[in-house]
Enzyme design. Structure first.
Site, PDB file in Angstrom:
ATOM      1  N   ASP A   1       0.827  -1.211   0.000  1.00 25.84           N
ATOM      2  CA  ASP A   1       0.000   0.000   0.000  1.00 25.84           C
ATOM      3  C   ASP A   1       0.862   1.262   0.000  1.00 25.84           C
ATOM      4  OD1 ASP A   1      -2.586   1.423   0.485  1.00 25.84           O
ATOM      5  OD2 ASP A   1      -1.595   1.946   2.372  1.00 25.84           O
TER       6      ASP A   1
ATOM      7  N   GLU B   1       1.228  -0.415  -5.118  1.00 25.52           N
ATOM      8  CA  GLU B   1       0.295   0.677  -5.380  1.00 25.52           C
ATOM      9  C   GLU B   1       1.154   1.939  -5.443  1.00 25.52           C
ATOM     10  OE1 GLU B   1      -3.520   3.098  -3.574  1.00 25.52           O
ATOM     11  OE2 GLU B   1      -1.899   2.384  -2.296  1.00 25.52           O
TER      12      GLU B   1
END
Length: 718
Positions: free
Chosen positions: A399, A452
């Site tokens: 993330d 990401e």
């Protein structure tokens, strides 16, 4: 009251080395046993033969001490309380549990199985069952483990310090299921809030925050049979799931499904729809439901919201039995500042940077790991391997990578600290990410890491030895933004936004891309994917089906958030289950049907996946038909016969006799038409197959393009 400084330090809970005073010691030619047992009326040291030696009370706070026979080396303590006698092992008679080599590796930051040493580990030590507790707190004056077993009294089990601030103690009689925390006195003598164990393998359900002793050595990790599931040449279609809101018991607002209930329902559903992978939003323990797991306080603990570690292991195993690879969202970029968590863990900025210009995320109000600190990097690196080692996880989606790479990420001018070269790159984070990927692929060659990363940072998914970050894949955020912007326009205006569709092909092969329609696109006022579709009701569903067809024909691996596969109409709400009743509507059922068939076509057609990340796998046939909003391209596999034509008409007008060049003459079968009646479409198509006709040095294909539809054609004789 005694005045011995060591005794007073033990009684007051501020002794830095309690093992030097408590327990059995040889002093002045005799053996002496000291024990601190508050509330005991009397205390005896009891040998294996039953011989009991009374230890006189030397301080009314509960400190007992006295000589014992030299033969009394193994002993227990017998305390007399108002409620009666109680016999127990003395934690201070046991030798350390960490070896010198453990200390060396932990201090060096190369103990990649640190989770086998730090945390709470049930074990047999010198023939006695109990639990070893180990925690890092280099700036603490004193650390104690507290829990139900000692009335949460930090004076009773003060720990010994080893090496560079690793505190440890073996507590006899403590076993599986025991709740505990660490009580820490900082270097300046301040008592800190009780801290959960950073390496805890289980924790209480929020709002409670205690760690729970759990033996994860007993877990048998499941392994996926398809070793090539994450390969660039393999089909990868990911179903992204928030476990708390996929389905619920009884009603949309009912109780969560447990891990085992999810294991009975979720893998079968996802596999039936043809997805190859399932991705869980972060399952690490977290205090706030509304963070969706992206602000974790227990990186090593599957959240107890849905069950035990064994229950989570069963969910992973059920996915593997269904043929699904399992990806878990991993959050090494930041952590919340909850008082029971990592923040100011030992009274100092241990896990985070002390300077808020480096150590605090302004957007999220969270703290940033200090990747340059050896023990912190070791904590995170070991955690990245832990999920594959103990649970058989097949990949990690990392993330917020962009927030890790840039020191000035979302910061005002002057509100950040440049690196040693005066630049904005976070050199420690870059080194950490490269090491993470090197270690993950080194230990688990069939695993995958997915970034990401939303910026133009180069070579995110290129090998470390080539100068890249080493990720297996990168989310294509640009593709997502451009194409959603295009599809949200009324078809009459799409001609003015033609570049939103084909711009992504200019960089489509610069990375190993995943095309994401993720949870971030259906929250915070954005509505649902279906909600972006313009036109009347029929056109909205047709737009959605065409867009999905475009996505599955486009180069790149696929990712879709739960609910998108059947056209969820409202924005996602983490507190409610998806609107499963929509499947009673044929239009929504049609979306689900086309998703199933797209997945199956994608997986069974090498031309659509084998060269997803290679420029050789794509060729424009029509990319400049601005007025008609038509796009046609050829997807190619490794073999010459592996070909697929994808044609998309992004207007509600039927395009008859639409001609374009193709590489060779021959018959093409209409493998999928998103406008088919079984999907809720108007059944405009090409009768099952068409033939490309030779035209001099090329061939020409004539199609009928359905309104707001996507066609997939595969060769039958060439």
């Amino acid at each position: 009251m005694i005045v011995d400084p060591a005794a007073r330090a033990v009684i007051e809970g501020r002794h830095a080395d309690p093992f030097s005073y408590l327990g059995r010691h040889e002093e002045n030619g005799r053996a002496v046993v000291r024990a601190f047992v508050p509330d005991a009326k009397t205390l005896h040291a009891v040998g294996d033969n039953g011989e009991a030696v009374e230890l006189p009370c030397i301080d009314e706070a509960g400190l007992f001490a006295g000589p014992v026979p030299g033969s009394l080396k193994q002993y227990r303590l017998r305390a007399e309380y108002d409620a009666g006698p109680y016999e127990f092992e003395d934690a201070y008679r046991f030798l350390p549990v960490l070896s010198d080599f453990d200390i060396y590796l932990l201090s060096e930051g190369t103990h990649l199985r640190a989770y086998e040493k730090l945390g709470a580990h049930p074990l047999e030590h010198h023939g006695v069952e109990g639990t070893a507790f180990v925690v890092l707190a280099p700036n603490a004056q004193r650390v104690s483990v507290v829990g139900e077993f000692n009335q949460w009294d930090g004076r009773r089990h003060q720990m010994r310090v080893r090496g560079n601030g690793f505190w440890e103690i073996f507590v006899p009689g403590v076993g599986q299921g025991t709740k505990y925390k660490f009580e820490i006195v900082s270097r300046d003598g301040a008592l800190q809030p009780l801290k959960s164990d950073p390496y805890a393998f289980s924790a209480e359900v929020r709002p409670a925050t205690a760690s729970i002793v759990h033996d994860v050595k007993t877990l048998t990790p499941s392994r996926l049979e398809r070793l090539n599931a994450n390969d660039r040449a393999s089909p990868i279609s990911i179903y992204e799931v928030h476990l708390g809101s996929w389905r619920r018991n009884g009603s949309q607002d009912g109780p969560w499904l447990t891990y085992r209930e999810l294991a009975e329902q979720l893998p079968a559903y996802v596999a039936d729809l043809g997805f190859t992978h399932i991705e869980f939003l972060p399952i690490s323990e977290h205090p706030f439901d509304g963070s969706w797991g992206y602000q974790p306080t227990g990186l090593y603990a599957p959240t107890s919201r849905f069950g035990s570690p064994e229950d989570f292991a069963e969910l992973v195993a059920a996915c593997h039995r269904a043929g699904l690879a399992v990806i878990v969202d991993w959050v090494p970029g930041h952590f919340p500042d909850d008082p029971h968590g990592l923040a100011k863990f030992d009274g100092t900025a241990l896990y985070e940077h002390a300077d808020p210009r480096q150590g605090r995320h302004l957007d999220w109000g969270t703290l940033i790991y200090n990747y340059g600190r050896t023990e912190v990097a070791n904590f995170l690196l070991a955690n990245s391997l832990f999920w594959s080692d103990r649970y058989g996880i097949d990949g990690l989606r990392v993330d917020a990578v962009a927030s890790m790479l840039y020191l000035d990420y979302s910061r005002p001018s002057g509100g950040w600290v440049p690196n040693r070269h005066g630049g904005r790159e976070n050199l420690e984070a870059i080194e950490f990410l490269r090491r993470f990927n090197s270690e993950l692929y080194g230990h688990f060659p069939h695993a995958a890491s997915m970034a990401e990363e939303s910026t133009a940072w180069p070579m995110v998914s290129r090998p470390v030895d080539m100068g890249g970050l080493g990720f297996g894949y990168k989310w294509n955020m640009g593709w997502m933004n451009d194409t959603l912007r295009y599809i949200s326009k009324d078809p009459i205006h799409r001609r003015h936004h033609h570049g939103d569709i084909n711009f992504g092909l200019h960089y489509a092969f610069s990375e190993n891309f995943i095309l994401p329609l993720s949870h971030d696109e259906v929250v915070h006022g954005k509505g649902s994917i279906f909600g972006r579709m313009p036109g009347d009701r029929w056109q909205r569903f047709a737009n959605l089906r065409a867009y999905y067809g475009f996505m599955f024909g486009h180069p790149g691996k696929k990712l879709m958030f739960m609910g998108c596969e059947f056209g969820q109409e409202r924005e996602w709400n983490h507190d409610r289950a998806l609107d499963w009743d929509l499947l009673g509507d044929p239009a929504h059922q049609g979306v689900q049907n086309v998703m199933r068939d797209l997945n199956r076509l994608y997986a069974s057609t090498p031309a659509l996946h084998a060269l997803d990340c290679e420029a050789e796998g794509f060729e424009w046939l029509v990319g400049d038909d601005v007025n008609n909003c038509v796009f046609v391209w050829l997807r190619k596999g490794s073999e010459k016969q592996e070909r697929c034509i994808v044609a998309v008409n992004f207007t509600p007008e039927v395009r008859r006799d639409y001609k374009f060049r193709v590489p060779s003459a021959g018959t093409w079968r209409e493998a999928l038409n998103t406008d088919a009646g079984i999907y809720g479409g108007s059944n405009v198509g090409n009768g099952g197959e068409v033939r490309a006709v030779a035209k001099g040095d090329h061939a020409e294909l004539t199609l009928t393009l359905p309104p707001l539809g996507a066609l997939f054609l595969v060769p039958t004789d060439h």
